[in-house]
Design an enzyme around this catalytic site. Structure first.
Site, PDB file in Angstrom:
ATOM      1  N   HIS A 199       0.834  -1.209   0.000  1.00 36.69           N
ATOM      2  CA  HIS A 199       0.000   0.000   0.000  1.00 36.69           C
ATOM      3  C   HIS A 199       0.867   1.258   0.000  1.00 36.69           C
ATOM      4  O   HIS A 199       0.558   2.245  -0.670  1.00 36.69           O
ATOM      5  CB  HIS A 199      -0.910   0.009   1.231  1.00 36.69           C
ATOM      6  CG  HIS A 199      -1.995  -1.012   1.185  1.00 36.69           C
ATOM      7  ND1 HIS A 199      -2.670  -1.323   0.025  1.00 36.69           N
ATOM      8  CD2 HIS A 199      -2.548  -1.783   2.156  1.00 36.69           C
ATOM      9  CE1 HIS A 199      -3.584  -2.254   0.287  1.00 36.69           C
ATOM     10  NE2 HIS A 199      -3.523  -2.541   1.569  1.00 36.69           N
ATOM     11  N   ARG A 306     -15.247   5.614 -11.770  1.00 38.25           N
ATOM     12  CA  ARG A 306     -15.586   4.758 -10.629  1.00 38.25           C
ATOM     13  C   ARG A 306     -16.598   5.494  -9.761  1.00 38.25           C
ATOM     14  O   ARG A 306     -16.312   6.590  -9.281  1.00 38.25           O
ATOM     15  CB  ARG A 306     -14.333   4.418  -9.827  1.00 38.25           C
ATOM     16  CG  ARG A 306     -13.239   3.722 -10.629  1.00 38.25           C
ATOM     17  CD  ARG A 306     -12.018   3.468  -9.746  1.00 38.25           C
ATOM     18  NE  ARG A 306     -10.976   2.739 -10.451  1.00 38.25           N
ATOM     19  CZ  ARG A 306      -9.905   3.305 -10.993  1.00 38.25           C
ATOM     20  NH1 ARG A 306      -9.739   4.622 -10.924  1.00 38.25           N
ATOM     21  NH2 ARG A 306      -8.991   2.576 -11.607  1.00 38.25           N
ATOM     22  N   ARG A 342     -18.992   3.401 -14.643  1.00 39.16           N
ATOM     23  CA  ARG A 342     -19.054   2.019 -14.171  1.00 39.16           C
ATOM     24  C   ARG A 342     -20.013   1.927 -12.997  1.00 39.16           C
ATOM     25  O   ARG A 342     -19.914   2.717 -12.052  1.00 39.16           O
ATOM     26  CB  ARG A 342     -17.661   1.533 -13.735  1.00 39.16           C
ATOM     27  CG  ARG A 342     -17.635   0.054 -13.348  1.00 39.16           C
ATOM     28  CD  ARG A 342     -16.254  -0.385 -12.893  1.00 39.16           C
ATOM     29  NE  ARG A 342     -15.896   0.173 -11.594  1.00 39.16           N
ATOM     30  CZ  ARG A 342     -14.709  -0.004 -11.003  1.00 39.16           C
ATOM     31  NH1 ARG A 342     -13.779  -0.711 -11.606  1.00 39.16           N
ATOM     32  NH2 ARG A 342     -14.469   0.527  -9.830  1.00 39.16           N
ATOM     33  N   GLU A 441     -12.935  -8.702 -16.634  1.00 36.30           N
ATOM     34  CA  GLU A 441     -11.860  -8.804 -15.642  1.00 36.30           C
ATOM     35  C   GLU A 441     -11.855 -10.158 -14.944  1.00 36.30           C
ATOM     36  O   GLU A 441     -11.073 -10.399 -14.030  1.00 36.30           O
ATOM     37  CB  GLU A 441     -11.975  -7.669 -14.618  1.00 36.30           C
ATOM     38  CG  GLU A 441     -13.379  -7.440 -14.100  1.00 36.30           C
ATOM     39  CD  GLU A 441     -13.548  -6.100 -13.401  1.00 36.30           C
ATOM     40  OE1 GLU A 441     -12.545  -5.525 -12.941  1.00 36.30           O
ATOM     41  OE2 GLU A 441     -14.693  -5.630 -13.304  1.00 36.30           O
ATOM     42  N   ASN A 464      -5.927  -5.470 -14.383  1.00 41.17           N
ATOM     43  CA  ASN A 464      -5.411  -5.753 -13.039  1.00 41.17           C
ATOM     44  C   ASN A 464      -6.047  -7.023 -12.473  1.00 41.17           C
ATOM     45  O   ASN A 464      -5.362  -7.960 -12.055  1.00 41.17           O
ATOM     46  CB  ASN A 464      -5.700  -4.581 -12.086  1.00 41.17           C
ATOM     47  CG  ASN A 464      -5.021  -3.298 -12.527  1.00 41.17           C
ATOM     48  OD1 ASN A 464      -4.544  -3.196 -13.644  1.00 41.17           O
ATOM     49  ND2 ASN A 464      -4.979  -2.326 -11.648  1.00 41.17           N
ATOM     50  N   ASP A 465      -7.382  -7.055 -12.446  1.00 39.60           N
ATOM     51  CA  ASP A 465      -8.076  -8.226 -11.918  1.00 39.60           C
ATOM     52  C   ASP A 465      -7.978  -9.406 -12.866  1.00 39.60           C
ATOM     53  O   ASP A 465      -7.889 -10.561 -12.432  1.00 39.60           O
ATOM     54  CB  ASP A 465      -9.546  -7.904 -11.632  1.00 39.60           C
ATOM     55  CG  ASP A 465      -9.721  -7.218 -10.282  1.00 39.60           C
ATOM     56  OD1 ASP A 465      -8.887  -7.450  -9.388  1.00 39.60           O
ATOM     57  OD2 ASP A 465     -10.695  -6.454 -10.120  1.00 39.60           O
ATOM     58  N   ARG A 475      -1.522  -9.753  -6.137  1.00 41.80           N
ATOM     59  CA  ARG A 475      -0.367  -8.875  -6.397  1.00 41.80           C
ATOM     60  C   ARG A 475       0.055  -8.106  -5.159  1.00 41.80           C
ATOM     61  O   ARG A 475       1.117  -7.501  -5.121  1.00 41.80           O
ATOM     62  CB  ARG A 475      -0.674  -7.914  -7.547  1.00 41.80           C
ATOM     63  CG  ARG A 475      -1.845  -6.988  -7.293  1.00 41.80           C
ATOM     64  CD  ARG A 475      -2.292  -6.323  -8.577  1.00 41.80           C
ATOM     65  NE  ARG A 475      -3.557  -5.654  -8.383  1.00 41.80           N
ATOM     66  CZ  ARG A 475      -3.761  -4.362  -8.607  1.00 41.80           C
ATOM     67  NH1 ARG A 475      -2.778  -3.612  -9.020  1.00 41.80           N
ATOM     68  NH2 ARG A 475      -4.947  -3.831  -8.416  1.00 41.80           N
ATOM     69  N   CYS A 512      -8.738  -0.465 -19.561  1.00 46.06           N
ATOM     70  CA  CYS A 512      -8.700   0.567 -18.523  1.00 46.06           C
ATOM     71  C   CYS A 512      -7.829   0.152 -17.342  1.00 46.06           C
ATOM     72  O   CYS A 512      -7.738   0.871 -16.350  1.00 46.06           O
ATOM     73  CB  CYS A 512     -10.105   0.905 -18.036  1.00 46.06           C
ATOM     74  SG  CYS A 512     -10.982  -0.486 -17.281  1.00 46.06           S
TER      75      CYS A 512
END
Length: 591
Positions: A199, A306, A342, A441, A464-465, A475, A512
């Protein structure tokens, strides 16, 4: 002869997690490992001790919410959601009751009891095989430090101690540390611990603060006031750098600034290849405050809006009117460029206040996103109606997240048609032909793209997913993060399959995910036939520079080589070599 001792240069190699060059004296943060003082109390003092504990909990909760709000304002809710786990810890009744029970039974003050209980929970979680649970150990330790500081009437916000520009050197930095960084004072940071997926690393990059982590012994090497030179792109740190080293990096810093200035000049130029192939660049945003920065960095429109930000941190769920107002504001700000909204991706680590959802053993594979919305049709319909009301601006589009089967798309479209009929009866205008898409995803969605295609207008690849779920790799878990490989053949073939299906059915496909924001992967995506790239606004100039220096024919050739390769490392090398040939200045800024 001067008796002043000249310190020798020390060169260290760590993990570069946020690019940039910085040269400043260091501010060394000592590890916070003080042991709480133990004292006996009488039975009459127990209520007082419990009251002290509860007051510290309340203060800690308020501090974390304040930090979360600050992060949301600067970086967006995706980064602010990091602190949801901290709030869960400070509100955990099992944890709290165990501390209170021990105060009553042992008749000692709260501090050592809190440390003992906290250490036991943290050690238990750190041994869990589930990476999501094991990472909660760090959250418990971070929150415990804050509660202990509040009990003592002190502060643990170490960044507030920084009064002059410096490079912070620490054993480790908690997310709450990086969240409170003043970029005018903290010019960079280096740590003993950390990984590229932690993080802290993610937030450093979002803040655009140069950072190197995973140096193991940097705190043992430096002394307060030492001069430190940091190269965040290459993961290099030089303690007491030589004059030759300083001159070398002074020239590099000037070159990088020149490159950035030249990239800014691309703002109003088309993202078009040398042989005339146009690749639209849109932006990923989370906050309405980000809208002004979209065009400023050279993107045109929003490829991923988002919507969770309206819900996370709010005291109550936003109404249809409140949501419609936000979506209309986004649509007007970008018109006539597209705005892709989204629908809610709530669940897992993103839960609004007061939103009841049962605890799950693996929330990232549980009741979240489209599943959660379909299970709560009134919540979902409120958002659908709000988006439809905003669609009077015909640049508004909509997409569903985390779809895994065609039934979810059909069920969502059924609810959408119900909302359309309701609005028509109420005389409220909307775009009857609004484009509806779905995120790809989940591997199952990618593999049945041909079955989903007749029900939508476009696909948006959330790489990413898609990578995480295809590779079965978290990850955020440094033990397996090396397996998170965007150039793995499975990922390339899935992207190729989805793009081919979309074109066969007359749809368009956007990427994206992080792959679109990574300059070296852009030619590969273009060569695979991706129609649009939606990127973080700060990356838009770099991505546009790559496109404008690329021949589309070269991108297609690269994609064909990648599809015929048998090694992720080989594909990554092909991508890197092409960028080094056409736009080496990008590597100077990003690697």
């Amino acid at each position: 002869m001067s008796k002043t001792q000249v310190k020798n240069e020390i060169a260290l190699k760590g993990i570069g997690v946020s690019p940039g060059i910085a040269v400043y004296t260091c501010r060394l943060f000592s590890p916070q490992t003080e042991k709480a003082v133990r004292r006996s109390i009488s039975a009459d003092e127990v209520p007082v001790e419990i009251a002290r504990f509860e007051e510290a909990l309340i203060a800690t909760h308020e501090q974390i919410k304040h930090i979360q709000k600050q992060v949301a304002e600067v970086l967006g809710d995706e980064h602010a959601s990091i602190f949801d786990a901290h709030i869960l810890v400070v509100d955990d009744r099992t944890f709290i009751e165990e501390v209170i029970r021990s105060i009553k039974n042992e008749l000692i003050n709260v501090e050592p009891i809190l440390q003992t209980v906290s250490n036991r929970y943290a050690e238990m979680l750190s041994k869990m095989e589930d990476s999501y649970l094991s990472e909660r150990a760090a959250d418990i330790r971070d929150v415990t430090k804050r509660i202990l500081a509040n009990l003592a009437g002190e502060t643990i916000d170490r960044m507030k101690q920084v009064k002059e520009p410096c490079i912070v050197v620490a054993h480790d930095l908690a997310p709450s540390d990086t969240a409170s960084i003043d970029r005018n004072l903290v010019k960079a940071f280096v740590t003993d611990l950390g990984s590229s997926t932690s993080h802290t690393a993610i937030m450093a990059k979002a803040l655009e603060v140069p950072a190197v982590v995973g140096l193991h012994n940097i705190t043992a090497v430096v002394s307060p006031g030492d001069l430190v030179l940091l190269d965040g792109a290459k993961g290099l740190v030089f303690v007491n750098p030589s004059e030759e080293r300083l001159e070398e990096y002074r020239k590099r810093a000037e070159e990088q600034q020149q490159i950035r200035s030249e990239l800014e000049s691309l703002r109003d130029k088309a993202p078009e290849t040398l042989d005339g192939y146009l690749v639209p660049i849109t932006a990923n945003i989370e906050l309405l405050e980000e809208l002004d920065g979209v065009d400023a960095r050279g993107a045109k429109g929003i490829g991923l809006f988002r919507t969770e930000f309206l819900f996370l941190g709010a005291e109550k769920l936003p109404s249809e009117d409140e949501q419609a107002e936000a979506y209309i504001r986004a649509a007007k700000s970008q018109y006539p460029s597209p705005v892709v909204i989204r629908t809610l991706d709530l669940g897992a680590d993103k839960m609004p206040v007061g939103f009841e959802n049962p605890d799950e053993l693996n929330p990232f594979l549980g009741d979240r996103a489209i599943r959660l919305c379909l299970a709560r049709p009134e919540l979902f319909k409120t958002q659908l109606r709000a988006i439809l009301r905003a669609s009077v601006y015909d640049n508004v589009r909509m997409m569903y997240p985390m779809v895994c089967c065609v039934r979810e798309v059909r069920d969502a479209n059924t609810l959408l048609r119900q909302c359309m009929m309701e609005l028509s009866k109420e005389g409220i205008p909307f775009n009857q032909d609004i484009q509806i898409g779905t995120m790809i995803e989940v591997p199952s969605a990618a593999l049945i793209a041909d079955i989903i295609a007749p029900h939508v207008s476009f696909f948006s690849l959330g790489t990413n997913d898609l990578i995480q779920y295809t590779m079965a790799v978290d990850r955020g878990n440094e033990n397996v993060a090396h397996l998170y490989t965007p150039t793995h053949m499975a990922i390339i073939r899935l992207i190729d399959h989805v793009v081919n299906v979309s074109h066969k059915y007359g749809l368009w496909t956007c990427v994206c995910g992080q792959m679109a924001s990574t300059a070296s992967f852009v030619p590969l995506l273009i060569g695979l036939g991706v129609d649009e790239l939606s990127v973080s606004p700060s990356q838009a100039p770099l991505i546009k520079d790559v496109i404008r220096k690329l021949y589309y024919s070269s991108a297609v050739e690269l994609a064909q080589k990648a599809l015929n390769s048998h090694s992720a490392e080989h594909v990554e090398r092909l991508c890197h070599d092409l960028i080094r040939t056409i736009a080496p200045e990008i590597l100077e800024l990003s690697e």
